[in-house]
Write a protein that holds these residues in place. Structure first.
Motif, PDB file in Angstrom:
ATOM      1  N   VAL A   1       0.841  -1.204   0.000  1.00 47.59           N
ATOM      2  CA  VAL A   1       0.000   0.000   0.000  1.00 47.59           C
ATOM      3  C   VAL A   1       0.871   1.246   0.000  1.00 47.59           C
ATOM      4  CG1 VAL A   1      -1.741   1.277   1.300  1.00 47.59           C
ATOM      5  CG2 VAL A   1      -1.898  -1.196   1.118  1.00 47.59           C
ATOM      6  N   VAL A   2       1.927   1.251   0.805  1.00 46.09           N
ATOM      7  CA  VAL A   2       2.808   2.419   0.884  1.00 46.09           C
ATOM      8  C   VAL A   2       3.470   2.682  -0.462  1.00 46.09           C
ATOM      9  CG1 VAL A   2       4.824   3.383   2.039  1.00 46.09           C
ATOM     10  CG2 VAL A   2       3.169   2.034   3.337  1.00 46.09           C
ATOM     11  N   ARG A   3       3.933   1.633  -1.124  1.00 43.47           N
ATOM     12  CA  ARG A   3       4.597   1.826  -2.417  1.00 43.47           C
ATOM     13  C   ARG A   3       3.589   2.299  -3.472  1.00 43.47           C
ATOM     14  NH1 ARG A   3       9.724   0.269  -2.526  1.00 43.47           N
ATOM     15  NH2 ARG A   3      10.487  -1.154  -0.915  1.00 43.47           N
ATOM     16  N   ALA A   4       2.379   1.776  -3.449  1.00 47.36           N
ATOM     17  CA  ALA A   4       1.371   2.236  -4.413  1.00 47.36           C
ATOM     18  C   ALA A   4       1.060   3.712  -4.202  1.00 47.36           C
ATOM     19  CB  ALA A   4       0.098   1.388  -4.278  1.00 47.36           C
ATOM     20  N   ALA A   5       0.960   4.161  -2.939  1.00 48.70           N
ATOM     21  CA  ALA A   5       0.695   5.573  -2.670  1.00 48.70           C
ATOM     22  C   ALA A   5       1.864   6.450  -3.115  1.00 48.70           C
ATOM     23  CB  ALA A   5       0.417   5.774  -1.183  1.00 48.70           C
ATOM     24  N   ALA A   6       3.102   5.979  -2.883  1.00 46.68           N
ATOM     25  CA  ALA A   6       4.273   6.773  -3.276  1.00 46.68           C
ATOM     26  C   ALA A   6       4.413   6.844  -4.791  1.00 46.68           C
ATOM     27  CB  ALA A   6       5.530   6.180  -2.652  1.00 46.68           C
ATOM     28  N   GLU A   7       3.992   5.794  -5.508  1.00 46.49           N
ATOM     29  CA  GLU A   7       4.129   5.772  -6.970  1.00 46.49           C
ATOM     30  C   GLU A   7       2.986   6.493  -7.677  1.00 46.49           C
ATOM     31  OE1 GLU A   7       4.165   1.654  -7.789  1.00 46.49           O
ATOM     32  OE2 GLU A   7       6.142   1.283  -6.869  1.00 46.49           O
ATOM     33  N   SER A   8       1.954   6.886  -6.962  1.00 48.10           N
ATOM     34  CA  SER A   8       0.773   7.480  -7.591  1.00 48.10           C
ATOM     35  C   SER A   8       1.133   8.788  -8.283  1.00 48.10           C
ATOM     36  CB  SER A   8      -0.317   7.723  -6.544  1.00 48.10           C
ATOM     37  OG  SER A   8      -1.426   8.389  -7.131  1.00 48.10           O
ATOM     38  N   GLN A   9       0.766   8.902  -9.562  1.00 44.93           N
ATOM     39  CA  GLN A   9       0.948  10.137 -10.310  1.00 44.93           C
ATOM     40  C   GLN A   9      -0.176  11.127 -10.038  1.00 44.93           C
ATOM     41  OE1 GLN A   9       3.717  10.727 -12.116  1.00 44.93           O
ATOM     42  NE2 GLN A   9       4.439   8.724 -11.411  1.00 44.93           N
ATOM     43  N   ILE A  10      -1.262  10.647  -9.460  1.00 40.47           N
ATOM     44  CA  ILE A  10      -2.383  11.511  -9.086  1.00 40.47           C
ATOM     45  C   ILE A  10      -2.174  11.937  -7.639  1.00 40.47           C
ATOM     46  CG2 ILE A  10      -4.889  11.667  -8.882  1.00 40.47           C
ATOM     47  CD1 ILE A  10      -5.129   9.378 -10.866  1.00 40.47           C
ATOM     48  N   PRO A  11      -2.297  13.228  -7.315  1.00 43.55           N
ATOM     49  CA  PRO A  11      -2.164  13.650  -5.905  1.00 43.55           C
ATOM     50  C   PRO A  11      -3.109  12.861  -5.008  1.00 43.55           C
ATOM     51  CG  PRO A  11      -2.193  15.561  -7.356  1.00 43.55           C
ATOM     52  CD  PRO A  11      -2.511  14.369  -8.223  1.00 43.55           C
ATOM     53  N   LEU A  12      -2.610  12.468  -3.822  1.00 44.82           N
ATOM     54  CA  LEU A  12      -3.353  11.538  -2.958  1.00 44.82           C
ATOM     55  C   LEU A  12      -3.439  12.112  -1.546  1.00 44.82           C
ATOM     56  CD1 LEU A  12      -3.150   7.731  -2.991  1.00 44.82           C
ATOM     57  CD2 LEU A  12      -2.857   8.869  -0.805  1.00 44.82           C
ATOM     58  N   ILE A  13      -4.651  12.049  -0.967  1.00 45.38           N
ATOM     59  CA  ILE A  13      -4.892  12.451   0.419  1.00 45.38           C
ATOM     60  C   ILE A  13      -5.171  11.187   1.221  1.00 45.38           C
ATOM     61  CG2 ILE A  13      -6.361  13.762   1.974  1.00 45.38           C
ATOM     62  CD1 ILE A  13      -6.968  15.673  -0.273  1.00 45.38           C
ATOM     63  N   SER A  14      -4.447  11.011   2.321  1.00 39.95           N
ATOM     64  CA  SER A  14      -4.665   9.875   3.215  1.00 39.95           C
ATOM     65  C   SER A  14      -5.567  10.327   4.359  1.00 39.95           C
ATOM     66  CB  SER A  14      -3.327   9.360   3.751  1.00 39.95           C
ATOM     67  OG  SER A  14      -3.538   8.403   4.771  1.00 39.95           O
ATOM     68  N   ALA A  15      -6.694   9.634   4.547  1.00 35.32           N
ATOM     69  CA  ALA A  15      -7.642   9.939   5.623  1.00 35.32           C
ATOM     70  C   ALA A  15      -8.009   8.637   6.327  1.00 35.32           C
ATOM     71  CB  ALA A  15      -8.878  10.639   5.073  1.00 35.32           C
ATOM     72  N   VAL A  16      -7.012   8.009   6.934  1.00 34.87           N
ATOM     73  CA  VAL A  16      -7.196   6.705   7.583  1.00 34.87           C
ATOM     74  C   VAL A  16      -7.258   6.912   9.088  1.00 34.87           C
ATOM     75  CG1 VAL A  16      -6.213   4.419   7.931  1.00 34.87           C
ATOM     76  CG2 VAL A  16      -5.999   5.549   5.709  1.00 34.87           C
ATOM     77  N   GLY A  17      -8.362   6.499   9.701  1.00 31.76           N
ATOM     78  CA  GLY A  17      -8.507   6.590  11.143  1.00 31.76           C
ATOM     79  C   GLY A  17      -8.865   7.990  11.601  1.00 31.76           C
ATOM     80  N   HIS A  18      -8.771   8.181  12.927  1.00 31.36           N
ATOM     81  CA  HIS A  18      -9.023   9.493  13.511  1.00 31.36           C
ATOM     82  C   HIS A  18      -7.724  10.278  13.587  1.00 31.36           C
ATOM     83  CE1 HIS A  18     -13.094   8.302  14.195  1.00 31.36           C
ATOM     84  NE2 HIS A  18     -12.756   7.323  15.034  1.00 31.36           N
ATOM     85  N   GLU A  19      -7.790  11.453  14.221  1.00 24.33           N
ATOM     86  CA  GLU A  19      -6.646  12.354  14.221  1.00 24.33           C
ATOM     87  C   GLU A  19      -5.443  11.753  14.938  1.00 24.33           C
ATOM     88  OE1 GLU A  19      -5.698  17.047  15.213  1.00 24.33           O
ATOM     89  OE2 GLU A  19      -7.678  16.187  15.598  1.00 24.33           O
ATOM     90  N   THR A  20      -5.690  10.909  15.934  1.00 22.43           N
ATOM     91  CA  THR A  20      -4.575  10.317  16.696  1.00 22.43           C
ATOM     92  C   THR A  20      -4.015   9.063  16.042  1.00 22.43           C
ATOM     93  OG1 THR A  20      -6.180   9.100  18.033  1.00 22.43           O
ATOM     94  CG2 THR A  20      -5.440  11.237  18.865  1.00 22.43           C
ATOM     95  N   ASP A  21      -4.707   8.521  15.043  1.00 22.24           N
ATOM     96  CA  ASP A  21      -4.230   7.312  14.362  1.00 22.24           C
ATOM     97  C   ASP A  21      -3.235   7.693  13.278  1.00 22.24           C
ATOM     98  OD1 ASP A  21      -5.940   5.729  15.898  1.00 22.24           O
ATOM     99  OD2 ASP A  21      -7.606   6.093  14.524  1.00 22.24           O
ATOM    100  N   THR A  22      -2.130   6.971  13.230  1.00 20.49           N
ATOM    101  CA  THR A  22      -1.103   7.223  12.217  1.00 20.49           C
ATOM    102  C   THR A  22      -0.713   5.899  11.583  1.00 20.49           C
ATOM    103  OG1 THR A  22      -0.235   9.097  13.461  1.00 20.49           O
ATOM    104  CG2 THR A  22       1.169   8.185  11.741  1.00 20.49           C
ATOM    105  N   THR A  23      -0.767   5.861  10.249  1.00 18.33           N
ATOM    106  CA  THR A  23      -0.348   4.686   9.488  1.00 18.33           C
ATOM    107  C   THR A  23       0.724   5.094   8.493  1.00 18.33           C
ATOM    108  OG1 THR A  23      -2.132   5.057   7.883  1.00 18.33           O
ATOM    109  CG2 THR A  23      -2.598   3.546   9.714  1.00 18.33           C
ATOM    110  N   LEU A  24       1.403   4.111   7.912  1.00 23.71           N
ATOM    111  CA  LEU A  24       2.515   4.412   6.998  1.00 23.71           C
ATOM    112  C   LEU A  24       2.045   5.078   5.715  1.00 23.71           C
ATOM    113  CD1 LEU A  24       4.824   1.296   7.368  1.00 23.71           C
ATOM    114  CD2 LEU A  24       4.917   3.480   8.563  1.00 23.71           C
ATOM    115  N   ILE A  25       0.786   4.839   5.304  1.00 22.89           N
ATOM    116  CA  ILE A  25       0.307   5.507   4.085  1.00 22.89           C
ATOM    117  C   ILE A  25       0.213   7.011   4.290  1.00 22.89           C
ATOM    118  CG2 ILE A  25      -2.144   5.279   4.647  1.00 22.89           C
ATOM    119  CD1 ILE A  25      -2.714   4.818   1.732  1.00 22.89           C
ATOM    120  N   ASP A  26       0.082   7.469   5.569  1.00 24.65           N
ATOM    121  CA  ASP A  26       0.040   8.904   5.833  1.00 24.65           C
ATOM    122  C   ASP A  26       1.355   9.572   5.445  1.00 24.65           C
ATOM    123  OD1 ASP A  26      -2.504   8.575   6.850  1.00 24.65           O
ATOM    124  OD2 ASP A  26      -1.802   8.302   8.914  1.00 24.65           O
TER     125      ASP A  26
END
Length: 515
Positions: A233-258
């Motif tokens: 998932v992280v590599r797919a997000a980094a390779e995306s040519q389309i600008p991407l917003i990560s909105a996973v979880g609440h404000e205190t949740d942090t994932t690598l896609i962020d």
């Protein structure tokens, strides 16, 4: 001196076993006593050969247990083992008679608590950050007002309703939804496939390509959000040519896609707010700018009008500008008659001087002088012509002597001999060059045959293609519509195996699935 001849005395009563019999007995004993065990330990060396099996070591502070995960079980694992992880492995003990050692056949593996998950997460984060996937210079700016927004989320949750509601309130836009599982084993591959699928759309095609992507999910525990920490998932997000917003979880949740996304939103609703501006605010701002533009234009026209009036007062009167030029014209008109009379007198004098040279007596004298010079040159030309004639006749005789038949025949014979020698030398040089080229070509052909992948195919390997692309991973094979396998004696085309929902990849295929 000892007797070296075998003694034929009575044999002992202990039975004799072969090595294979002993190995089989030990194997049955170990497998019978440890047919189902759970072992906690730290993952040591991890090896993943091309066969698909996973070989690893489980260790503690004193001992090491060799372990193996067969290919089918490795594909079903929710968590892949990594060196340094503390895990709980479930499986059975067996022996490997080929090396006289015992090992554990692992059927399932799980991190040993949240601490192990956090340690694995930090290790993965450090490795991906070292590759530059989280670098700020990779971030793309978000479009100010995207025409099409792609949303990757679950279609049945409250997240998509919140995003659509917030977009509708702020600035209605076209939304494409790619439904995915947002937790569980299928979450990571489906999210990665959705991001790459949106990027693969053709701009201006039947299905519009989004200008912005939102990957969204509601809050949850670390285990629930783990799919968004997977490397795919992280590599797919980094390779995306389309600008991407990560909105996973609440404000205190942090994932690598962020970290790999171009922008992180604390909530899915906040992602919708980042995606588009407020339409009413834009209209009000446009009205304000329009009013300011008209005010600025009015003030500019007034300033230019005042400036023009000030400059017109500083300019002199037109009559004043003409008076000086009129005075200079009057003075030139007064001087013109005298200048014309002086010019006429000067030209008459020049004409008189030229006419004196054209008198008849002068012309006859000049004509007599020219005739004398011509006669003198005619007397000198005749001897010169005679000398030139004799010289040319002598040159012609010499050339005619060289063109006699016997001289031409001798020269032709000499040239023919020279041509035959050159032809012989050329044939020898050509044969030598051809031999050298043939030898070099044979060496290159042997080198090409040794480096060609077809020789590798003869040793039992195969090449898997999806269309014109060579498939090197299992994930790529699963997404392909058809596969072509090349052996050393030909090619075989197969359909891609589709995994039905709810069935694990290792189970037997359902009726109607294609291979």
């Amino acid at each position: 001196m000892p007797d070296l001849i075998e003694d034929d005395g009575p044999a002992p009563n202990a039975p004799e076993f072969t090595v294979s019999e002993i190995s089989g007995a030990v194997k049955r004993t170990v497998e019978g006593a440890f047919s189902h065990v759970r072992v906690r330990g730290e993952v040591g060396r991890v090896s993943r050969p091309r066969s698909g099996h996973v070989y690893l070591d489980l260790k503690d502070d004193r001992n090491v247990l060799a372990s193996v995960i067969w290919k089918g079980a490795a594909a079903r694992l929710a968590t892949q083992p990594e060196e340094g992880m503390e895990v709980i492995a479930t499986g059975r003990l067996t022996t490997f008679g080929g090396q006289s050692r015992y090992q554990m056949v692992i059927e399932d593996i799980a991190p040993a608590g949240a601490g192990a998950l956090m340690a694995m997460l930090e290790k993965r984060k450090a490795a991906l950050s070292a590759e530059g996937l989280f670098a700020p210079e990779r971030k793309q700016p978000l479009p100010y007002l995207p025409e099409v927004i792609g949303v990757v989320t679950s279609p049945s949750g409250a997240v998509i309703r919140d995003i659509l509601h917030r977009l509708r309130d702020r600035f209605p836009r076209r939304v494409l939804i790619w439904p995915v599982a947002v937790q569980g084993a299928s979450c990571a591959p489906e999210v990665a496939r959705a991001i790459r699928g949106f990027n693969a759309l053709t701009p201006g095609g039947a299905l519009p390509r989004p200008d912005l992507l939102i990957v969204a999910r509601g809050g949850g525990s670390l285990e629930d959000l783990w799919g968004f920490n997977e490397e795919i998932v992280v590599r797919a997000a980094a390779e995306s040519q389309i600008p991407l917003i990560s909105a996973v979880g609440h404000e205190t949740d942090t994932t690598l896609i962020d970290f790999a996304a171009d922008r992180r939103a604390p909530t899915p609703s906040a992602a919708a707010e980042m995606a588009v501006p407020v339409r009413i605010d834009l209209i009000a701002r446009l009205d304000t700018l329009e009013a300011r533009r008209w005010g600025a234009l009015t003030r500019l026209l007034q300033q230019r009008r005042q400036r023009l009036a000030d400059l017109s007062r500083a300019l002199p009167r037109p009559q004043t500008l003409v008076e000086s030029a009129a005075q200079r014209l009057d003075r030139a008109a007064e001087r013109l008659p005298a200048a014309l009379r002086a010019r006429i007198v000067h030209e008459k004098l020049r004409l008189s001087e030229a006419a004196a040279a054209l008198r008849p007596a002068t012309m006859r004298r000049r004509l007599a002088e020219d005739r004398r010079r011509l006669d003198d040159r005619a007397v000198r030309v005749r001897p010169a012509m005679d000398r030139l004639w004799r010289q040319r006749r002598m040159e012609l005789a010499a050339r005619s002597a060289r063109l006699r038949p016997e001289n031409l025949t001798r020269r032709i014979d000499m040239q023919r001999d020279r041509l035959a020698e050159l032809d012989r030398r050329l044939a020898a040089a050509l044969a030598t060059a051809m031999d050298r080229r043939h030898a070099r070509l044979a060496a290159l052909e042997r080198m090409r045959a040794g480096l060609s992948y077809t020789e590798t195919l003869r040793r039992g390997f195969a090449v898997v293609r999806a269309g014109e692309t060579v498939v090197t991973t299992r994930a790529a094979a699963e997404t392909a519509s058809a596969l072509e396998i090349e052996f050393h004696d030909g090619r075989l085309t197969l359909g891609t195996r589709r995994i039905a929902p709810g069935r694990k990849p290792g189970n037997p295929p359902e009726q109607g699935s294609l291979f």
